[in-house]
Design a protein around this motif. Structure first.
Motif, PDB file in Angstrom:
ATOM      1  N   HIS A 190     -19.392 -56.550  74.089  1.00 50.60           N
ATOM      2  CA  HIS A 190     -20.210 -57.122  73.013  1.00 50.60           C
ATOM      3  C   HIS A 190     -21.167 -58.184  73.565  1.00 50.60           C
ATOM      4  O   HIS A 190     -22.340 -58.240  73.163  1.00 50.60           O
ATOM      5  CB  HIS A 190     -19.331 -57.730  71.916  1.00 50.60           C
ATOM      6  N   LEU A 191     -20.673 -58.998  74.484  1.00 48.49           N
ATOM      7  CA  LEU A 191     -21.539 -60.018  75.073  1.00 48.49           C
ATOM      8  C   LEU A 191     -22.664 -59.386  75.885  1.00 48.49           C
ATOM      9  O   LEU A 191     -23.815 -59.853  75.850  1.00 48.49           O
ATOM     10  CB  LEU A 191     -20.713 -60.979  75.934  1.00 48.49           C
ATOM     11  N   ALA A 192     -22.362 -58.304  76.600  1.00 45.28           N
ATOM     12  CA  ALA A 192     -23.400 -57.594  77.350  1.00 45.28           C
ATOM     13  C   ALA A 192     -24.429 -56.988  76.396  1.00 45.28           C
ATOM     14  O   ALA A 192     -25.638 -57.013  76.674  1.00 45.28           O
ATOM     15  CB  ALA A 192     -22.773 -56.510  78.216  1.00 45.28           C
ATOM     16  N   ASN A 193     -23.963 -56.464  75.274  1.00 44.19           N
ATOM     17  CA  ASN A 193     -24.870 -55.908  74.268  1.00 44.19           C
ATOM     18  C   ASN A 193     -25.790 -56.999  73.721  1.00 44.19           C
ATOM     19  O   ASN A 193     -26.988 -56.779  73.551  1.00 44.19           O
ATOM     20  CB  ASN A 193     -24.058 -55.258  73.139  1.00 44.19           C
ATOM     21  N   GLU A 194     -25.245 -58.180  73.470  1.00 46.21           N
ATOM     22  CA  GLU A 194     -26.062 -59.284  72.973  1.00 46.21           C
ATOM     23  C   GLU A 194     -27.080 -59.734  74.011  1.00 46.21           C
ATOM     24  O   GLU A 194     -28.234 -60.014  73.676  1.00 46.21           O
ATOM     25  CB  GLU A 194     -25.176 -60.457  72.557  1.00 46.21           C
ATOM     26  N   PHE A 204     -29.852 -57.221  74.019  1.00 40.35           N
ATOM     27  CA  PHE A 204     -30.684 -57.430  72.831  1.00 40.35           C
ATOM     28  C   PHE A 204     -31.638 -58.602  73.044  1.00 40.35           C
ATOM     29  O   PHE A 204     -32.843 -58.503  72.763  1.00 40.35           O
ATOM     30  CB  PHE A 204     -29.804 -57.661  71.604  1.00 40.35           C
ATOM     31  N   LEU A 205     -31.115 -59.708  73.554  1.00 33.48           N
ATOM     32  CA  LEU A 205     -31.959 -60.882  73.772  1.00 33.48           C
ATOM     33  C   LEU A 205     -33.029 -60.621  74.833  1.00 33.48           C
ATOM     34  O   LEU A 205     -34.151 -61.133  74.735  1.00 33.48           O
ATOM     35  CB  LEU A 205     -31.101 -62.086  74.148  1.00 33.48           C
ATOM     36  N   LEU A 219     -36.901 -52.097  66.975  1.00 35.72           N
ATOM     37  CA  LEU A 219     -36.114 -51.078  67.676  1.00 35.72           C
ATOM     38  C   LEU A 219     -34.961 -51.693  68.459  1.00 35.72           C
ATOM     39  O   LEU A 219     -33.876 -51.112  68.533  1.00 35.72           O
ATOM     40  CB  LEU A 219     -37.019 -50.250  68.593  1.00 35.72           C
ATOM     41  N   ALA A 220     -35.178 -52.871  69.027  1.00 36.44           N
ATOM     42  CA  ALA A 220     -34.106 -53.561  69.752  1.00 36.44           C
ATOM     43  C   ALA A 220     -32.965 -53.922  68.802  1.00 36.44           C
ATOM     44  O   ALA A 220     -31.784 -53.767  69.147  1.00 36.44           O
ATOM     45  CB  ALA A 220     -34.645 -54.814  70.433  1.00 36.44           C
ATOM     46  N   PHE A 221     -33.303 -54.390  67.607  1.00 36.67           N
ATOM     47  CA  PHE A 221     -32.272 -54.739  66.633  1.00 36.67           C
ATOM     48  C   PHE A 221     -31.487 -53.505  66.198  1.00 36.67           C
ATOM     49  O   PHE A 221     -30.254 -53.534  66.132  1.00 36.67           O
ATOM     50  CB  PHE A 221     -32.891 -55.429  65.419  1.00 36.67           C
ATOM     51  N   ILE A 222     -32.209 -52.415  65.923  1.00 38.66           N
ATOM     52  CA  ILE A 222     -31.539 -51.178  65.516  1.00 38.66           C
ATOM     53  C   ILE A 222     -30.609 -50.699  66.626  1.00 38.66           C
ATOM     54  O   ILE A 222     -29.465 -50.307  66.376  1.00 38.66           O
ATOM     55  CB  ILE A 222     -32.579 -50.103  65.139  1.00 38.66           C
ATOM     56  N   ASN A 223     -31.087 -50.746  67.869  1.00 36.59           N
ATOM     57  CA  ASN A 223     -30.263 -50.315  68.995  1.00 36.59           C
ATOM     58  C   ASN A 223     -29.048 -51.233  69.169  1.00 36.59           C
ATOM     59  O   ASN A 223     -27.940 -50.758  69.450  1.00 36.59           O
ATOM     60  CB  ASN A 223     -31.103 -50.290  70.277  1.00 36.59           C
ATOM     61  N   TYR A 224     -29.249 -52.525  69.001  1.00 42.46           N
ATOM     62  CA  TYR A 224     -28.143 -53.484  69.112  1.00 42.46           C
ATOM     63  C   TYR A 224     -27.040 -53.152  68.106  1.00 42.46           C
ATOM     64  O   TYR A 224     -25.853 -53.106  68.459  1.00 42.46           O
ATOM     65  CB  TYR A 224     -28.662 -54.909  68.879  1.00 42.46           C
ATOM     66  N   LYS A 225     -27.435 -52.928  66.838  1.00 39.03           N
ATOM     67  CA  LYS A 225     -26.433 -52.614  65.815  1.00 39.03           C
ATOM     68  C   LYS A 225     -25.735 -51.287  66.107  1.00 39.03           C
ATOM     69  O   LYS A 225     -24.525 -51.162  65.900  1.00 39.03           O
ATOM     70  CB  LYS A 225     -27.105 -52.557  64.430  1.00 39.03           C
ATOM     71  N   TYR A 244     -19.050 -45.158  72.571  1.00 34.05           N
ATOM     72  CA  TYR A 244     -20.346 -45.495  73.178  1.00 34.05           C
ATOM     73  C   TYR A 244     -20.851 -44.365  74.062  1.00 34.05           C
ATOM     74  O   TYR A 244     -20.141 -43.828  74.895  1.00 34.05           O
ATOM     75  CB  TYR A 244     -20.253 -46.785  74.006  1.00 34.05           C
ATOM     76  N   HIS A 245     -22.120 -43.997  73.824  1.00 38.48           N
ATOM     77  CA  HIS A 245     -22.816 -43.048  74.670  1.00 38.48           C
ATOM     78  C   HIS A 245     -24.180 -43.637  74.987  1.00 38.48           C
ATOM     79  O   HIS A 245     -24.890 -44.091  74.078  1.00 38.48           O
ATOM     80  CB  HIS A 245     -22.999 -41.692  73.966  1.00 38.48           C
ATOM     81  N   SER A 246     -24.541 -43.624  76.246  1.00 39.83           N
ATOM     82  CA  SER A 246     -25.831 -44.157  76.653  1.00 39.83           C
ATOM     83  C   SER A 246     -26.949 -43.317  76.044  1.00 39.83           C
ATOM     84  O   SER A 246     -26.887 -42.091  76.031  1.00 39.83           O
ATOM     85  CB  SER A 246     -25.942 -44.135  78.177  1.00 39.83           C
TER      86      SER A 246
END
Length: 125
Positions: free
Chosen positions: A12-16, A19-20, A79-85, A96-98
């Protein structure tokens, strides 16, 4: 995210962080677009001050390209927000799938805008 295993927490931290990073990229793109638009206005003002009204009559694409860059930056944020969610949901359900769709789309968008800028600069020389 309370009481999550360490691996999920790290995911989750890597995902955040990802996103940032996308948000920083979007801000950079929008900032560049803003500079392009303001430079276009600056050139018009300098032309007026120098008494060259003919320069104002010429059709310039700087403002259009600048606005397009700001729009690309805003689209990148969305798009970044949509991908993050989406990735957050996948991490929580262990599915999770890349998916390189966001990276591919943004890359081609930036290449397209870059080609337009190159075309404009070559044409104006």
């Amino acid at each position: 995210m309370d009481n999550l295993p360490a691996k999920k927490t790290n995911d989750h931290l890597a995902n955040e962080r990802t996103f940032l990073a996308w948000i920083r990229t979007a801000i950079g793109i929008m900032g560049f677009g803003f500079v392009v638009v303001k430079f276009s206005l600056f050139v018009k003002q300098v032309s007026i001050m120098l008494g060259r009204e003919t320069a104002i009559q010429q059709k310039g694409y700087s403002a259009i390209i600048g606005v397009i860059l700001v729009a690309v930056g805003a689209l990148t944020s969305l798009l970044a927000f949509i991908n993050y969610k989406k990735v957050k949901r996948q991490i929580e359900t262990d599915t999770y799938h890349s998916s390189p769709a966001l990276i591919t789309g943004i890359t081609f968008g930036i290449i397209l805008v870059s080609m337009l800028l190159i075309w404009y600069l070559i044409k104006s020389v």
